[in-house]
Design a protein around this motif. Structure first.
Motif, PDB file in Angstrom:
ATOM      1  N   UNK A   1       0.832  -1.244   0.081  1.00 42.31           N
ATOM      2  CA  UNK A   1      -0.206  -0.080   0.134  1.00 42.31           C
ATOM      3  C   UNK A   1       0.864   1.469   0.005  1.00 42.31           C
ATOM      4  N   UNK A   2       2.113   1.141   0.491  1.00 37.68           N
ATOM      5  CA  UNK A   2       3.117   2.426   0.194  1.00 37.68           C
ATOM      6  C   UNK A   2       3.321   2.518  -1.133  1.00 37.68           C
ATOM      7  N   UNK A   3       3.419   1.260  -1.776  1.00 35.39           N
ATOM      8  CA  UNK A   3       3.462   1.365  -3.370  1.00 35.39           C
ATOM      9  C   UNK A   3       2.318   1.964  -4.062  1.00 35.39           C
ATOM     10  N   UNK A   4       1.200   1.765  -3.457  1.00 35.33           N
ATOM     11  CA  UNK A   4       0.130   2.359  -4.096  1.00 35.33           C
ATOM     12  C   UNK A   4      -0.076   3.822  -3.993  1.00 35.33           C
ATOM     13  N   UNK A   5       0.357   4.291  -2.570  1.00 34.72           N
ATOM     14  CA  UNK A   5       0.513   5.839  -2.520  1.00 34.72           C
ATOM     15  C   UNK A   5       1.404   6.533  -3.515  1.00 34.72           C
ATOM     16  N   UNK A   6       2.556   5.795  -3.672  1.00 33.02           N
ATOM     17  CA  UNK A   6       3.606   6.521  -4.731  1.00 33.02           C
ATOM     18  C   UNK A   6       2.824   6.488  -5.956  1.00 33.02           C
ATOM     19  N   UNK A   7       2.066   5.455  -6.426  1.00 37.63           N
ATOM     20  CA  UNK A   7       1.593   5.255  -7.752  1.00 37.63           C
ATOM     21  C   UNK A   7       0.544   6.503  -7.920  1.00 37.63           C
ATOM     22  N   UNK A   8      -0.239   6.610  -6.732  1.00 38.10           N
ATOM     23  CA  UNK A   8      -1.360   7.211  -6.920  1.00 38.10           C
ATOM     24  C   UNK A   8      -0.905   8.907  -6.828  1.00 38.10           C
ATOM     25  N   UNK A   9       0.185   9.218  -6.231  1.00 37.03           N
ATOM     26  CA  UNK A   9       0.632  10.629  -6.218  1.00 37.03           C
ATOM     27  C   UNK A   9       1.288  10.846  -7.620  1.00 37.03           C
ATOM     28  N   UNK A  10       1.634   9.746  -8.366  1.00 32.80           N
ATOM     29  CA  UNK A  10       2.271  10.114  -9.817  1.00 32.80           C
ATOM     30  C   UNK A  10       1.150  10.207 -10.612  1.00 32.80           C
TER      31      UNK A  10
ATOM     32  N   UNK B   1      -1.835  11.280  -9.727  1.00 34.79           N
ATOM     33  CA  UNK B   1      -2.532  12.349  -9.716  1.00 34.79           C
ATOM     34  C   UNK B   1      -1.973  13.628 -10.597  1.00 34.79           C
ATOM     35  N   UNK B   2      -0.531  13.587 -10.260  1.00 35.31           N
ATOM     36  CA  UNK B   2       0.116  14.489 -11.185  1.00 35.31           C
ATOM     37  C   UNK B   2      -0.098  14.554 -12.704  1.00 35.31           C
ATOM     38  N   UNK B   3      -0.481  13.210 -13.325  1.00 35.91           N
ATOM     39  CA  UNK B   3      -0.626  12.994 -14.656  1.00 35.91           C
ATOM     40  C   UNK B   3      -2.067  13.594 -14.945  1.00 35.91           C
ATOM     41  N   UNK B   4      -3.087  13.158 -13.877  1.00 34.03           N
ATOM     42  CA  UNK B   4      -4.134  13.743 -14.256  1.00 34.03           C
ATOM     43  C   UNK B   4      -4.516  15.113 -14.214  1.00 34.03           C
ATOM     44  N   UNK B   5      -3.867  15.643 -13.350  1.00 34.46           N
ATOM     45  CA  UNK B   5      -3.846  17.160 -13.412  1.00 34.46           C
ATOM     46  C   UNK B   5      -3.314  17.921 -14.680  1.00 34.46           C
ATOM     47  N   UNK B   6      -2.164  17.221 -15.083  1.00 32.88           N
ATOM     48  CA  UNK B   6      -1.290  17.811 -16.136  1.00 32.88           C
ATOM     49  C   UNK B   6      -2.268  17.585 -17.402  1.00 32.88           C
ATOM     50  N   UNK B   7      -3.125  16.646 -17.586  1.00 29.75           N
ATOM     51  CA  UNK B   7      -3.564  16.562 -18.779  1.00 29.75           C
ATOM     52  C   UNK B   7      -5.254  16.847 -18.791  1.00 29.75           C
ATOM     53  N   UNK B   8      -5.672  17.401 -17.507  1.00 26.92           N
ATOM     54  CA  UNK B   8      -7.057  18.033 -17.386  1.00 26.92           C
ATOM     55  C   UNK B   8      -7.866  16.977 -17.486  1.00 26.92           C
ATOM     56  N   UNK B   9      -7.748  15.739 -16.840  1.00 26.04           N
ATOM     57  CA  UNK B   9      -8.592  14.831 -16.849  1.00 26.04           C
ATOM     58  C   UNK B   9      -9.609  14.898 -15.867  1.00 26.04           C
ATOM     59  N   UNK B  10     -11.039  14.796 -16.107  1.00 32.04           N
ATOM     60  CA  UNK B  10     -12.079  14.918 -15.444  1.00 32.04           C
ATOM     61  C   UNK B  10     -12.541  13.606 -14.506  1.00 32.04           C
ATOM     62  N   UNK B  11     -12.222  12.390 -15.032  1.00 27.93           N
ATOM     63  CA  UNK B  11     -12.760  11.191 -14.334  1.00 27.93           C
ATOM     64  C   UNK B  11     -11.788   9.988 -14.663  1.00 27.93           C
TER      65      UNK B  11
END
Length: 422
Positions: free
Chosen positions: A102-111, A113-123
């Motif tokens: 789950x620590x790995x899941x956290x790192x994956x989720x942070x990364x 999230x940055x991709x989602x914000x950079x690309x303006x993804x809504x869902x």
């Protein structure tokens, strides 16, 4: 509308349905960004899968530096959000799976999230309610967009409690079940209070890609089994059935398409029963080759012990070929005696009897089964209808998100989402 599709491993030869689903959404004007946690390390045999691999952004494979940098940036620029994600990852770890995972899941989720914000993804939409859905949930908790997931089974229901399925369902904008059976499992493990947010949307095919052969099924003596060679699919029991059938039903043959961990056991059974002249193992083949082989066969057989709702059954029926399969999960919602034979899993005598019925059936009976099967797929498993349903669900989730003011980029998943049984 721009959305992300997130899966554990992609593309995988046995998950063509996800690629088709994304393409159907794109045909309806939805922009789909493809993400996967891992790259599949087996050779891809279909050109469309190879092309899709080139379009996929891999979060974990070969990206340790990127994961660590994203985590450091998030901890420095958004410590409160990072703390919420870490807290949820820890709570999920207490239900099962361990802290390291789950620590790995956290790192994956942070990364992610940055991709989602950079690309303006809504869902974000995820297939299977396992680790990729945990990543989407943690990203949501840190202020990311809404997410949803499609549950298939069977494996995800075997580990539902330790994987925090109830938490994932509570945090999702909605969930998709591929069958009524699957919906029941989501209610069982996720809570009946979520019944209004679980939609049954069956996997679909574009029937224009599945043109029945001019050769009637009754003219063929070939049976085909397609799927990963694994204990769940039950192919290891086919050589015994073939050995029994050869006494009265020869000539016929069985072609197995696919590969996997059960191959040595299947080869051993073929040798033990002396049916190497009747069974051919072809390994993985492209979608076009699979369609051509099934279209020329008498019937498809899939003696599974555990399934969701196998796409290959839809494909065979769409090609107007009857199927022989088992009473597992959502399969009885598709198959009955009018389009094939359906037997209890593990019942060797029943399986042999069903195959005997198909081998002895006259051409008119086989043709009628094929027509019934194709009509059923057209009515309940149309890919365009599935894409429209998903597009509307995504749009509604995005609209609800926009209607709720979320201060400082925070996202809430509800108290239930944080309450994971320990």
């Amino acid at each position: 509308m721009k959305i992300a599709y997130l899966v554990n491993t992609a593309p995988v030869t046995s998950s063509t349905f996800i690629r088709r689903e994304m393409a159907a959404l794109e045909a309806q004007g939805v922009t789909v960004r493809r993400f996967a946690l891992r790259r599949w390390h087996q050779p891809l045999v279909d050109p469309l899968d190879v092309a899709d691999q080139a379009r996929t952004h891999y979060i974990l494979s070969g990206n340790l530096r990127g994961l660590l940098l994203a985590a450091l940036r998030q901890a420095a620029t958004g410590p409160a959000a990072f703390a919420r994600g870490a807290w949820l990852a820890a709570r999920l770890a207490r239900s099962g799976g361990g802290a390291v995972r789950h620590a790995a899941y956290l790192l994956e989720a942070v990364y992610f999230l940055r991709c989602l914000r950079r690309e303006g993804i809504a869902h974000t939409h995820v297939h299977f309610s396992s680790n990729a859905t945990a990543v989407a949930l943690i990203a949501r908790t840190m202020g990311g967009p809404s997410y949803s997931f499609t549950a298939h089974g069977p494996d995800e229901f075997l580990t539902a409690a330790e994987d925090g399925l109830a938490c994932k369902l509570a945090g999702a904008a909605f969930a998709v079940a591929i069958s009524n059976f699957c919906r029941g499992q989501l209610l069982r493990f996720g809570g009946a209070q979520h019944r209004d947010r679980i939609a049954v949307a069956r996997c679909g095919l574009d029937l224009s890609e599945f043109v029945p052969s001019d050769r009637p099924a009754g003219e063929s003596r070939t049976l085909v089994c397609v799927g990963r060679l694994c204990p769940q699919k039950g192919q290891v029991h086919l050589p015994a059935a073939v050995a029994e059938l050869r006494r009265t039903e020869a000539p016929f043959r069985l072609v197995l398409i696919g590969d996997g961990e059960s191959r040595p056991a299947i080869e051993a059974e073929i040798a033990r029963h002396g049916v190497g002249d009747l069974i051919e193992l072809r390994g993985w083949r492209s979608n076009a080759e699979v369609r051509a082989t099934v279209a020329q066969a008498r019937a498809l057989v899939l003696p599974s012990f555990a399934e969701g709702l196998p796409i290959v059954l839809l494909e065979a029926l769409a090609l107007e070929r009857p199927v022989v399969t088992t009473t597992v999960a959502g399969i009885p919602e598709l198959v009955d005696e009018s389009c094939g034979r359906i037997v209890p899993p593990g019942d060797g005598a029943a399986l042999t009897g069903a195959l005997r019925d198909i081998l002895r059936a006259d051409g008119a009976t086989l043709a009628a089964m094929g027509r019934t099967g194709r009509a059923r797929v057209a009515r309940h498993h149309d890919l365009g209808t599935l894409a429209t349903t998903l597009r509307d669900l995504f749009a509604a989730a995005i609209a609800r998100e926009g209607a709720v003011a979320v201060p400082s980029g925070r996202a809430t998943v509800g108290r239930e989402a944080a309450e994971v049984k320990s």
